[in-house]
Design a protein around this motif. Structure first.
Motif, PDB file in Angstrom:
ATOM      1  N   LEU B  89      46.623  11.579 -36.332  1.00 41.85           N
ATOM      2  CA  LEU B  89      47.298  10.440 -35.701  1.00 41.85           C
ATOM      3  C   LEU B  89      48.819  10.542 -35.888  1.00 41.85           C
ATOM      4  N   GLU B  90      49.210  10.913 -37.116  1.00 43.51           N
ATOM      5  CA  GLU B  90      50.638  11.072 -37.409  1.00 43.51           C
ATOM      6  C   GLU B  90      51.258  12.114 -36.466  1.00 43.51           C
ATOM      7  N   ILE B  91      50.548  13.233 -36.317  1.00 41.90           N
ATOM      8  CA  ILE B  91      51.079  14.309 -35.469  1.00 41.90           C
ATOM      9  C   ILE B  91      51.034  13.887 -33.999  1.00 41.90           C
ATOM     10  N   ALA B  92      49.936  13.237 -33.617  1.00 51.14           N
ATOM     11  CA  ALA B  92      49.783  12.839 -32.207  1.00 51.14           C
ATOM     12  C   ALA B  92      50.890  11.866 -31.777  1.00 51.14           C
ATOM     13  N   GLU B  93      51.337  11.031 -32.705  1.00 54.98           N
ATOM     14  CA  GLU B  93      52.424  10.091 -32.371  1.00 54.98           C
ATOM     15  C   GLU B  93      53.737  10.812 -32.116  1.00 54.98           C
ATOM     16  N   ARG B  94      53.939  11.902 -32.865  1.00 56.86           N
ATOM     17  CA  ARG B  94      55.218  12.618 -32.777  1.00 56.86           C
ATOM     18  C   ARG B  94      55.209  13.721 -31.718  1.00 56.86           C
ATOM     19  N   PHE B  95      54.023  14.285 -31.481  1.00 57.28           N
ATOM     20  CA  PHE B  95      53.964  15.482 -30.656  1.00 57.28           C
ATOM     21  C   PHE B  95      54.508  15.289 -29.228  1.00 57.28           C
ATOM     22  N   PRO B  96      54.232  14.154 -28.568  1.00 58.28           N
ATOM     23  CA  PRO B  96      54.766  14.004 -27.205  1.00 58.28           C
ATOM     24  C   PRO B  96      56.290  14.131 -27.146  1.00 58.28           C
ATOM     25  N   TYR B  97      56.967  13.638 -28.180  1.00 55.89           N
ATOM     26  CA  TYR B  97      58.434  13.735 -28.206  1.00 55.89           C
ATOM     27  C   TYR B  97      58.870  15.190 -28.377  1.00 55.89           C
ATOM     28  N   GLN B 275      49.909  20.732 -44.158  1.00 55.88           N
ATOM     29  CA  GLN B 275      48.841  21.580 -43.592  1.00 55.88           C
ATOM     30  C   GLN B 275      48.701  21.343 -42.093  1.00 55.88           C
ATOM     31  N   GLY B 276      48.673  20.086 -41.725  1.00 60.28           N
ATOM     32  CA  GLY B 276      48.472  19.722 -40.324  1.00 60.28           C
ATOM     33  C   GLY B 276      49.578  20.243 -39.434  1.00 60.28           C
ATOM     34  N   THR B 277      50.812  20.083 -39.874  1.00 57.63           N
ATOM     35  CA  THR B 277      51.930  20.509 -39.027  1.00 57.63           C
ATOM     36  C   THR B 277      52.005  22.044 -38.951  1.00 57.63           C
ATOM     37  N   VAL B 278      51.686  22.709 -40.073  1.00 63.42           N
ATOM     38  CA  VAL B 278      51.703  24.177 -40.042  1.00 63.42           C
ATOM     39  C   VAL B 278      50.614  24.687 -39.095  1.00 63.42           C
ATOM     40  N   LEU B 279      49.446  24.070 -39.139  1.00 63.72           N
ATOM     41  CA  LEU B 279      48.380  24.479 -38.226  1.00 63.72           C
ATOM     42  C   LEU B 279      48.801  24.246 -36.777  1.00 63.72           C
ATOM     43  N   LEU B 280      49.507  23.153 -36.555  1.00 66.46           N
ATOM     44  CA  LEU B 280      49.990  22.868 -35.197  1.00 66.46           C
ATOM     45  C   LEU B 280      50.922  23.983 -34.714  1.00 66.46           C
ATOM     46  N   VAL B 281      51.833  24.399 -35.604  1.00 60.68           N
ATOM     47  CA  VAL B 281      52.769  25.471 -35.239  1.00 60.68           C
ATOM     48  C   VAL B 281      51.992  26.746 -34.928  1.00 60.68           C
TER      49      VAL B 281
END
Lengths: 532, 306
Positions: B89-97, B275-281
């Motif tokens: 959820l944290e990432i999903a809120e930021r990812f569109p920007y 972990q979540g943000t690194v996986l996203l990258v």
């Protein structure tokens, strides 16, 4: 160092009231002043708005608008009722009975009562390990809601600091119905009795608070007897200092704390007024008093005499954003006594050198000293990566060199620094505290905290007895005498050398009218309004 | 082609697993534990221990990792230790920007960079070449943060055209996108130029001209398509990197993107979020590389994947 922000909410409520009388509308609020918005800067997002699950300073600033505690600290540092009308302490000092204010409602419409207070404090004990007031509440034996407006707090042993902790933003009262509705997940669903309510939480961008139009129970000292005048408060998340200044210049934010280098420019700018305020705390140079060589008080005393505090305040803060501190309790905190200056070791290079000579730290051909067993004396100072701490460390390095000591500097990021100090990896430690209570001794210099917040690892049974006496003595006169003795002992033993008390300079847009300041410079907003 | 894409996606799984193990081990090496940071500088040892237990950090490392994998299998990256919200959820809120910034910057830098590169190549040795390559050198030399600050001073403070911070209006997007684009536009301009020059000397272009094709068609249809292969690689890599967040630009403009989230998570020792943000990258890089490989085949039909 950020604890001042956490303590600010109580100050926000404790306004000195002298606003000009105006025609009053509903709830005593003059309609002509209502409206407008004020935008503050937040360097990061508040991590959560659950006041039991954080010690984050940005969060606590926002708590102060949304939640209200039972009591608040008045301008003269005495405690007065906010959601409590009055209270009585039992003869054995173990129980406090609060009579609660009637007619108060939470912003979700539910009533404020003793059950809500009981619910809040029981939740704090259950989930509040991350709260800075958790330890105090571990001393609570039970909480009782006797009737709708009578609440009793039973303690395992008398606790003088409990009044301080009860007035912090972290002790705000929750709406039980709102907590249940949110399934205990109130990180983005904050509901309190305060003058503002949460309107919008835009992650990473802005938190918007909206005026609680039903608010009509401000402390008696306010001129405004109804809801706040300012319609919206915004906290805009801007991490970069240069951008914060640009946002202030562009009118995107209205309130900003200034660095010394920016003071002259904004003081001369007619769009802003500069407000000074003291921080409830100070920055100190500590010695790792647990292991050699700094377990020797004479060595700590000798090096303390090498520290030129005035030079630090002048060079790093241009004599504007700090004031020299003599004593462990900062000038802004109850318990400070100017008579203690007589016990200050003071800057004296000759005495510092003589002390080091006496201990066998002899200077070599290069002027640098060696330990009594002939090894180079290179104590390591640990501090944070902050620019200010870096500058002070460099100055201290030069000041120590003047007495022949080759000080090494190690700057660590905050998390790494917190982890390093309990392991006694450091010789010296430069940091600060901010805690508006003389009981800061139990946090930072008590034997109980050697493995945690006592980062100089100092343990002295004599001081420990004074700390314990100070925590349990409820008579203010006797309590202050105890802290006088505790400070005197600390100054003589020198596990700390208090350096300076930070002074905040805040630029505020002149469109904000009737903003008041307390004795320590805290800003009080309830009478303030925005000139349209 | 479909089988190739599917195979690449399946092969991405062990890569992501490897990344997650590497990050988990790296996190262990970072000094300072989340419990201490969360508890703050006034906490007691008991408080820190209690938080450590609540977060499961008192468990052996392999147990902690298995729990992470177990959660991942259930589609969860865990809960942020600071906000107590789902990492996804944290990432999903930021990812569109972040996505908007990445798309804007890649588009702008590609259009400008490729355009300048073509201009320089077809004017080789003449004033047009010198001017465009001069601009490219400036673009490569000026640090992004400096450009951002100058942009704020000129367009926000002096001219009052654009806001200083945030992502609330379409005007807020202009400065961050332009600041992010300049450097990559310069890179693309130089690569396009050299690639075009190489292609422009080829025999098939002489043939095209001999057939009487207009110069514009020769350049845009025949030369550019082949010259774009190395540019495509750069676009893919830059896009992947930008999806991981552009921390400096996000910090300067108070942009609510993934980069700021990741860096703050590291400072806060919010390891599930790290972990979540690194996986996203990692996912962003894998996908953008895959898209680049597919584009190769379209640009150069000689390239085939089996």
């Amino acid at each position: 160092m950020n604890r001042i922000v956490r303590l600010a909410p109580a100050l926000l409520l404790a306004a000195a009231a002298c606003a000009a009388p105006a025609p009053t509308g509903q709830g005593g609020t003059p309609a002509s002043k209502v409206g407008g918005s004020v935008t503050f800067v937040a360097t990061t997002d508040p991590d959560t708005l659950d006041l039991h699950q954080t010690s984050n300073p940005v969060s606590s600033t926002i708590f102060g608008w949304i939640y209200e505690p039972l009591i608040y600290q008045d301008l003269d540092n005495t405690y007065k009722g906010l959601l409590a009308e009055s209270w009585a302490v039992s003869s054995d000092n173990r129980a406090i009975t609060f009579k609660l204010r009637k007619g108060v409602t939470f912003t979700d419409g539910s009533p404020f009562n003793a059950e809500a207070v009981k619910f809040t404090f029981e939740r704090l004990v259950r989930v509040g390990a991350k709260s800075p007031i958790f330890e105090t509440f571990k001393n609570i034996a039970s909480a009782e809601a006797k009737d709708e407006t009578t609440f009793v707090l039973n303690m395992k042993e008398p606790s003088a600091p409990i009044f301080h902790d009860l007035q912090t933003a972290y002790a705000g009262i929750l709406s039980p119905s709102a907590v249940k509705a949110a399934n205990d997940n109130i990180g983005r669903a904050a509901v309190g009795t305060g003058p503002y309510k949460l309107k919008e939480f835009q992650t990473g961008q802005q938190i918007t608070l909206e005026r609680n139009a039903d608010y009509k129970w401000p402390p008696a000292l306010f001129a405004n007897r109804g809801a706040p005048y300012i319609q919206e408060l915004r906290y805009r998340v801007i991490p970069e200092p240069a951008t914060q200044l640009a946002a202030l210049d562009a009118g995107e934010v209205d309130v900003l704390g200034l660095a010394a280098k920016d003071l002259a420019r904004y003081s001369a700018d007619g769009r802003f007024k500069i407000y000074d305020s003291f921080t409830y705390g100070l920055t100190y140079l500590g010695f790792d008093a647990k292991r050699p060589p700094f377990d020797n008080a004479k060595l700590r005393q000798a090096l303390s005499r090498a520290v030129n505090k005035s030079e630090i305040v002048q060079v790093v803060f241009e004599n504007k954003l700090a004031k020299v501190s003599c004593c462990p309790i900062a000038e802004s905190i109850q318990g400070y006594d100017p008579k203690l200056k007589d016990f200050e070791l003071g800057y004296d290079v000759a005495k510092a050198k003589a002390g080091l000579d006496e201990l066998g730290y002899k200077a070599g051909a290069d002027g640098l000293r060696a330990t009594p067993d002939g090894k180079p004396f290179k104590p390591v100072l640990y501090t944070s990566t902050s620019d200010t701490h870096g500058k002070i460390s460099t100055l201290l390095q030069a000041q120590f060199k003047a007495v022949g000591v080759d000080l090494q500097i190690k700057q660590l990021e905050a998390g790494a620094l917190l982890a390093a100090t309990p392991k006694a990896e450091h010789d010296l430690y430069l940091n600060g505290y901010s805690w508006n209570e003389p009981d800061m001794f139990s946090l930072f210099l008590s034997c109980d905290r050697i493995a945690s917040s006592n980062r100089v690892l100092y343990c002295n049974p004599e001081l420990e007895a004074l700390i314990r006496a100070g925590r349990t003595e409820l008579d203010q006169g006797k309590r202050m005498k105890i802290y006088f003795d505790a400070q005197k002992l600390t100054m003589q033993e020198a596990p700390w050398q208090p350096l300076y008390m930070p002074v905040s300079k805040t630029a505020i847009n002149v469109k904000i009218q009737d903003l008041k300041q307390g004795q320590a410079g805290g800003l009080y907003w309830h009478d303030a309004w925005v000139k349209q | 082609m479909g089988r190739y894409v599917l195979r690449r996606l399946v092969l991405a799984l062990p890569v992501l697993l490897g990344v997650s193990v590497a990050v988990f081990l790296m996190i262990e090496l970072v000094p300072g534990d989340p419990a201490t940071v969360l508890a703050g500088d006034t906490a007691s040892a008991d408080q820190v221990e209690r938080i450590r237990h609540e977060l499961g950090l008192d468990q052996p490392l392999p147990v902690q990792y298995l729990r992470f994998v177990e959660r991942l299998a259930h589609g969860s990256l865990g809960e942020s230790t600071r906000t107590h919200r789902e990492v996804l959820l944290e990432i999903a809120e930021r990812f569109p920007y972040t996505l908007a910034l990445a798309l804007g910057a890649v588009t702008l830098s590609t259009v400008v960079g490729v355009g300048l590169g073509i201009l320089a190549a077809i004017n080789r040795g003449r004033a047009g070449d010198h001017v465009t390559m001069g601009i490219a050198i400036v673009g490569l030399s000026v640090p992004t943060f400096l450009l951002a600050i100058v942009g704020i001073i000129v367009f926000s403070l002096a001219l009052h055209w654009l806001p200083v911070t945030g992502a609330r209006t379409w005007q807020s997007y202009i400065l961050p996108i332009v600041a992010l684009s300049l450097h990559s536009a310069a890179v693309k301009a130089r690569i396009t130029r050299s690639s075009m020059l190489e292609v422009l000397g080829q025999e098939y272009l002489r043939t095209a001209r001999a057939k009487g094709l207009r110069e514009r068609l020769v350049i845009l249809r025949h030369a550019l398509k082949n010259a774009l292969i190395p540019v495509t690689t750069i676009v893919g890599l830059q896009f992947g990197a930008l999806l991981g967040g552009a921390f400096i630009i996000e910090n300067i403009f108070g942009w609510p993107g993934v980069g700021r989230l990741a860096v703050q998570a590291i400072f806060n020792r919010d390891f599930p979020l790290v972990q979540g943000t690194v996986l996203l990258v990692a996912v962003a890089y894998l996908l953008s590389n895959l898209v680049v490989d597919v584009l190769y085949a379209w640009l150069d039909p000689r390239i085939r994947y089996g």
